[in-house]
Motif scaffolding. Structure first.
Motif, mmCIF file in Angstrom:
data_model
loop_
_atom_site.group_PDB
_atom_site.id
_atom_site.type_symbol
_atom_site.label_atom_id
_atom_site.label_comp_id
_atom_site.label_asym_id
_atom_site.label_seq_id
_atom_site.Cartn_x
_atom_site.Cartn_y
_atom_site.Cartn_z
ATOM 1 N N THR A 57 3.311 -23.372 17.426
ATOM 2 C CA THR A 57 2.193 -22.798 18.175
ATOM 3 C C THR A 57 1.220 -22.191 17.168
ATOM 4 O O THR A 57 1.627 -21.470 16.256
ATOM 5 N N LYS A 58 -0.058 -22.506 17.340
ATOM 6 C CA LYS A 58 -1.058 -22.021 16.387
ATOM 7 C C LYS A 58 -1.639 -20.700 16.891
ATOM 8 O O LYS A 58 -2.302 -20.663 17.934
ATOM 9 N N PHE A 59 -1.369 -19.622 16.177
ATOM 10 C CA PHE A 59 -1.911 -18.325 16.566
ATOM 11 C C PHE A 59 -3.276 -18.134 15.904
ATOM 12 O O PHE A 59 -3.483 -18.535 14.766
ATOM 13 N N SER A 60 -4.193 -17.549 16.674
ATOM 14 C CA SER A 60 -5.559 -17.368 16.180
ATOM 15 C C SER A 60 -5.589 -16.408 15.005
ATOM 16 O O SER A 60 -4.912 -15.386 15.001
ATOM 17 N N GLU A 61 -6.399 -16.748 14.008
ATOM 18 C CA GLU A 61 -6.570 -15.857 12.859
ATOM 19 C C GLU A 61 -7.969 -15.265 12.852
ATOM 20 O O GLU A 61 -8.396 -14.658 11.861
ATOM 21 N N ASN A 62 -8.688 -15.460 13.957
ATOM 22 C CA ASN A 62 -10.045 -14.928 14.068
ATOM 23 C C ASN A 62 -9.970 -13.429 14.362
ATOM 24 O O ASN A 62 -9.572 -13.011 15.447
ATOM 25 N N ALA A 63 -10.349 -12.613 13.354
ATOM 26 C CA ALA A 63 -10.210 -11.149 13.482
ATOM 27 C C ALA A 63 -11.067 -10.594 14.618
ATOM 28 O O ALA A 63 -10.620 -9.708 15.355
ATOM 29 N N GLN A 64 -12.261 -11.137 14.776
ATOM 30 C CA GLN A 64 -13.160 -10.637 15.826
ATOM 31 C C GLN A 64 -12.546 -10.844 17.211
ATOM 32 O O GLN A 64 -12.581 -9.955 18.060
ATOM 33 N N VAL A 65 -11.975 -12.014 17.407
ATOM 34 C CA VAL A 65 -11.342 -12.326 18.697
ATOM 35 C C VAL A 65 -10.084 -11.475 18.889
ATOM 36 O O VAL A 65 -9.830 -10.957 19.983
ATOM 37 N N GLY A 66 -9.323 -11.307 17.811
ATOM 38 C CA GLY A 66 -8.107 -10.495 17.871
ATOM 39 C C GLY A 66 -8.404 -9.057 18.270
ATOM 40 O O GLY A 66 -7.741 -8.485 19.142
ATOM 41 N N ILE A 67 -9.449 -8.478 17.662
ATOM 42 C CA ILE A 67 -9.838 -7.084 17.962
ATOM 43 C C ILE A 67 -10.334 -6.988 19.406
ATOM 44 O O ILE A 67 -10.035 -6.025 20.113
ATOM 45 N N TYR A 68 -11.055 -8.018 19.826
ATOM 46 C CA TYR A 68 -11.581 -8.038 21.197
ATOM 47 C C TYR A 68 -10.441 -7.997 22.222
ATOM 48 O O TYR A 68 -10.443 -7.174 23.141
ATOM 49 N N VAL A 69 -9.466 -8.885 22.043
ATOM 50 C CA VAL A 69 -8.327 -8.937 22.980
ATOM 51 C C VAL A 69 -7.528 -7.633 22.897
ATOM 52 O O VAL A 69 -7.096 -7.098 23.918
ATOM 53 N N GLU A 70 -7.398 -7.108 21.692
ATOM 54 C CA GLU A 70 -6.637 -5.870 21.506
ATOM 55 C C GLU A 70 -7.241 -4.706 22.300
ATOM 56 O O GLU A 70 -6.523 -3.979 22.994
ATOM 57 N N GLN A 71 -8.569 -4.540 22.218
ATOM 58 C CA GLN A 71 -9.169 -3.384 22.915
ATOM 59 C C GLN A 71 -9.079 -3.541 24.441
ATOM 60 O O GLN A 71 -8.893 -2.552 25.153
ATOM 61 N N LEU A 72 -9.153 -4.776 24.929
ATOM 62 C CA LEU A 72 -8.975 -4.972 26.381
ATOM 63 C C LEU A 72 -7.510 -4.701 26.762
ATOM 64 O O LEU A 72 -7.226 -4.019 27.748
ATOM 65 N N ALA A 73 -6.608 -5.253 25.959
ATOM 66 C CA ALA A 73 -5.169 -5.105 26.245
ATOM 67 C C ALA A 73 -4.759 -3.636 26.227
ATOM 68 O O ALA A 73 -4.025 -3.180 27.107
#
Ligand code: ZN
Length: 271
Positions: A57-73
């Motif tokens: 499974t390929k996990f995203s390495e896009n930091a901007q997207v990661g931070i975005y999902v993190e703040q919503l989560a």
């Protein structure tokens, strides 16, 4: 552990014999809590995660997207913690723009596909779906599903620690090509309600989950969309039930977050 099991049978039998006004869901959650401990749920989730890695499974390495999902989560998790404290929540973005999907595993691991972020109209829809997935964990749906699928004896054996190998085989049963076992209709509706309630709790329009289903229903047949729809049938009845719940529970919230999601969609390569 034996006395704990006794409690489980007691709760279960009262769920079967009591009629009218009895909260069956609460009883089932009680049984699941006794039979599958938080630690066992965590171990199950860990096994599934290892399986996903084995499947490349390929996990995203896009930091901007990661931070975005993190703040919503994080905002949603603050809501979920009120209903079920002590969960070790973790979230992952799977880099697969062609697949519209999200799922949660026992123990509190939440997975969202970049394809879902690209398919959503606004943030309220993403928050609704993530809230729905958190709801599956809060309501212990996988443990309840295990009891339904494997039988009380097998899960009770697991609770008593009779067979350590069971955890591995149960974890395998939970993943089929990376997709979670489909939950029953009642559990799905329950998770929809959690999704709407948590969305409202952090100021988002609680209709996001319903509008996402309506959107997907209009695009039935697209193979990427069918992944989510295969376990989440987007019927008009479902949408009506969510909307009726929002009205009955008096859920407010107006934030749609359309511009914020657009920024992330651009970061994912959308035009
Ligand atoms: Zn679901």
């Amino acid at each position: 552990m034996k006395s704990a099991l006794g409690i489980a049978f007691l709760v279960l039998s009262s769920a079967c014999t009591t009629t009218g006004g009895f909260n069956r869901s609460a009883a089932e959650q009680g049984v699941a809590q006794v039979l599958v401990s938080d630690d066992q749920e965590f171990q199950l989730g860990l096994q599934v995660h290892e399986q996903l890695k084995k499947e490349n499974t390929k996990f995203s390495e896009n930091a901007q997207v990661g931070i975005y999902v993190e703040q919503l989560a994080k905002k949603l998790i603050a809501q979920a913690n009120k209903d079920r404290p002590g969960v070790t929540w973790q979230y992952y973005v799977i880099d697969d723009p062609a697949t519209v999907n999200a799922f949660a595993t026992p123990g509190g691991r939440i997975y969202v596909y970049t394809g879902l972020l690209l398919a959503a109209e606004n943030e309220a829809e993403v928050v609704g779906v993530l809230g729905h997935e958190l709801g599956h964990v809060v309501a212990r749906h996988s443990a309840r599903q295990l009891v339904a699928a494997k039988g009380l004896d097998v899960v009770a054996g697991m609770a008593l620690g009779k067979d350590a190998g069971q955890i591995a085989s149960l974890a395998a049963a939970l993943t089929g090509k990376g997709a979670m076992l489909a939950y029953g209709r009642g559990m799905e509706l329950e998770a929809d309600e959690y999704g709407a309630r948590y969305s409202s709790g952090i100021g988002y329009d609680p209709h996001g989950i319903a509008s996402f289903f309506q959107k997907l229903a209009a695009k039935q047949g697209d193979p990427g969309i069918m992944v989510w729809l295969s376990t989440h049938p987007a019927s008009s009845e479902r949408v009506e039930k969510i909307n009726a719940y929002i009205t009955a529970a008096g859920l407010g919230g107006t934030n749609l977050g359309a511009a914020e999601l657009k920024t992330i969609q651009k970061a994912l390569g959308a035009k």
